[in-house]
Design an enzyme around this catalytic site. Structure first.
Site, short mmCIF file in Angstrom:
data_model
loop_
_atom_site.label_atom_id
_atom_site.label_comp_id
_atom_site.label_asym_id
_atom_site.label_seq_id
_atom_site.Cartn_x
_atom_site.Cartn_y
_atom_site.Cartn_z
N THR A 217 -2.93 7.83 14.35
CA THR A 217 -2.03 6.68 14.49
C THR A 217 -1.37 6.29 13.16
OG1 THR A 217 -3.56 5.87 16.17
CG2 THR A 217 -1.87 4.34 15.39
N GLU A 218 -0.07 5.96 13.24
CA GLU A 218 0.62 5.45 12.06
C GLU A 218 1.01 3.99 12.27
OE1 GLU A 218 4.62 7.12 11.47
OE2 GLU A 218 4.34 8.20 13.36
N GLU B 49 3.79 13.49 -3.25
CA GLU B 49 5.06 12.78 -3.21
C GLU B 49 5.04 11.63 -4.23
OE1 GLU B 49 4.74 11.41 0.77
OE2 GLU B 49 5.54 13.23 1.68
N HIS C 141 7.21 8.52 4.39
CA HIS C 141 5.86 7.99 4.51
C HIS C 141 5.76 6.60 3.91
CE1 HIS C 141 4.45 12.41 4.61
NE2 HIS C 141 4.54 11.93 5.83
N THR D 39 -6.18 9.74 27.17
CA THR D 39 -5.26 9.83 28.31
C THR D 39 -3.80 9.58 27.92
OG1 THR D 39 -5.76 7.52 28.85
CG2 THR D 39 -7.00 9.22 30.03
N GLY D 40 -3.54 9.26 26.67
CA GLY D 40 -2.16 9.11 26.21
C GLY D 40 -1.46 10.46 26.13
N ARG D 41 -0.15 10.46 26.21
CA ARG D 41 0.61 11.72 26.25
C ARG D 41 0.34 12.61 25.04
NH1 ARG D 41 7.02 11.26 26.44
NH2 ARG D 41 6.59 10.52 24.33
N GLU D 42 0.41 12.03 23.85
CA GLU D 42 0.16 12.82 22.64
C GLU D 42 -1.26 13.35 22.62
OE1 GLU D 42 0.34 12.37 17.73
OE2 GLU D 42 0.75 10.64 19.01
#
Length: 305
Positions: free
Chosen positions: A99-100, A217, A260, A17-20
């Site tokens: 999630t970060e 990287e 990152h 239900t979160g926006r993202e």
């Protein structure tokens, strides 16, 4: 063929239900993915784009009537570990963590439990994975119409620490007529669930995949692990690499983090220069620009450029 996903693959979205998550859910449904439920505590009885919402993963599994293959986790960092543990303990075997900024200790515990239960984590801090025209799990590629343009079925597997560059590379392969077998945004954090070396055996076993492209990287030891795995397994699957962030080798940049969380150069072995040297010594060419990737892959495959 492909890796990890299939036409009958089912998954849920935790934190739906979160926006993202609402946007991600629509993108995946529009692409044809089978999202069989969502979980947000206290929101049972609602729906998101027709997907039923439950309070717990256990309820979602019970409603589905059989095991659910995967979960996309989009909950806040403080609650991610509990959400992932809940998914694993309810039999879910593939977990994509969007999630970060999750505490490293939490990530280590999640990866350890996944290993103990025979589950696999992709991420954290990733956009997920996609098998072109089959299934899209996560925000990778964006809206379905954009993902369809960038990702055509083909013969090259893609692994990238950058979510956005996963699509950029795949688009270049699609435009060159090579296409993509499976593309995986592995995540940009210092600790992740599935490294290059851990995913390589899956690509190796996939008949559709004839070559691999990695976007990497400075920072971390994943490239060294990949080289070691390749030598130990005697793999002949061609690999082409692109190394971002070479400017970080400059003296004044050492010890700094860019973009990152995993891009922290702690010593000479972590530097772009050393990584490039290690990869090329192992027979893995490192191109200077993204648009050079398709020709490098064709050269590896013996295709006329």
């Amino acid at each position: 063929m492909s890796i990890l996903l299939s036409e009958d693959f089912t998954f849920i979205v935790q934190g739906i239900t979160g926006r993202e998550a609402v946007n991600l859910t629509k993108e995946c449904l529009d692409y044809g993915s089978a999202i069989v439920g969502g979980v947000t505590p206290g929101r049972k009885g609602r729906d998101v784009h027709g997907v039923p919402v439950f309070d717990t993963v256990e309820q979602a599994v019970a409603n589905h009537g059989s095991e659910i293959d995967g979960s996309v986790v989009t909950v806040p960092p403080a609650f991610t570990k509990d959400a992932v543990f809940e998914a694993i303990e309810n039999g879910i075997k593939l977990i994509v963590i969007v999630t970060e900024r999750i505490p490293r200790g939490d990530v280590a515990e999640m990866v350890e439990l996944a290993d103990m239960r025979g589950a696999r984590i992709i991420g954290p801090n990733c956009l997920g994975l996609i098998v072109p025209e089959v299934c899209k799990m996560g925000g990778i590629g964006g809206p379905a119409k954009d993902a369809a343009k960038a990702y055509a079925p083909g013969r090259v597997g893609v692994m990238s620490r950058s979510g956005g560059m996963t699509t950029e590379i795949s688009s270049s392969l699609t435009q060159a007529g090579l296409g993509v077998s499976t593309a995986v945004s592995i995540g940009g954090d210092a600790i992740i669930g599935s490294t290059y070396a851990e995913l390589m055996p899956l690509f190796e076993a996939d008949e559709q995949t004839e070559a691999i492209v990695i976007y990497t990287e400075p920072g971390g030891r994943m490239e060294a692990e990949l080289v070691d795995w390749r030598e130990e397994s005697r793999s002949e699957l061609p690999i082409v690499a692109f190394m971002a962030g070479k400017f970080m080798d400059e003296e004044e940049m050492k010890g700094m983090s860019f973009g990152h969380a995993g891009t922290i150069v702690e010593g000479a072995e972590d530097s772009a220069t050393q990584k490039i040297a290690r990869l090329e010594a192992a027979g893995i060419p490192v191109v200077e620009r993204i648009d050079e990737i398709p020709d490098a892959v064709k050269e590896k495959l013996g295709v006329k450029v």
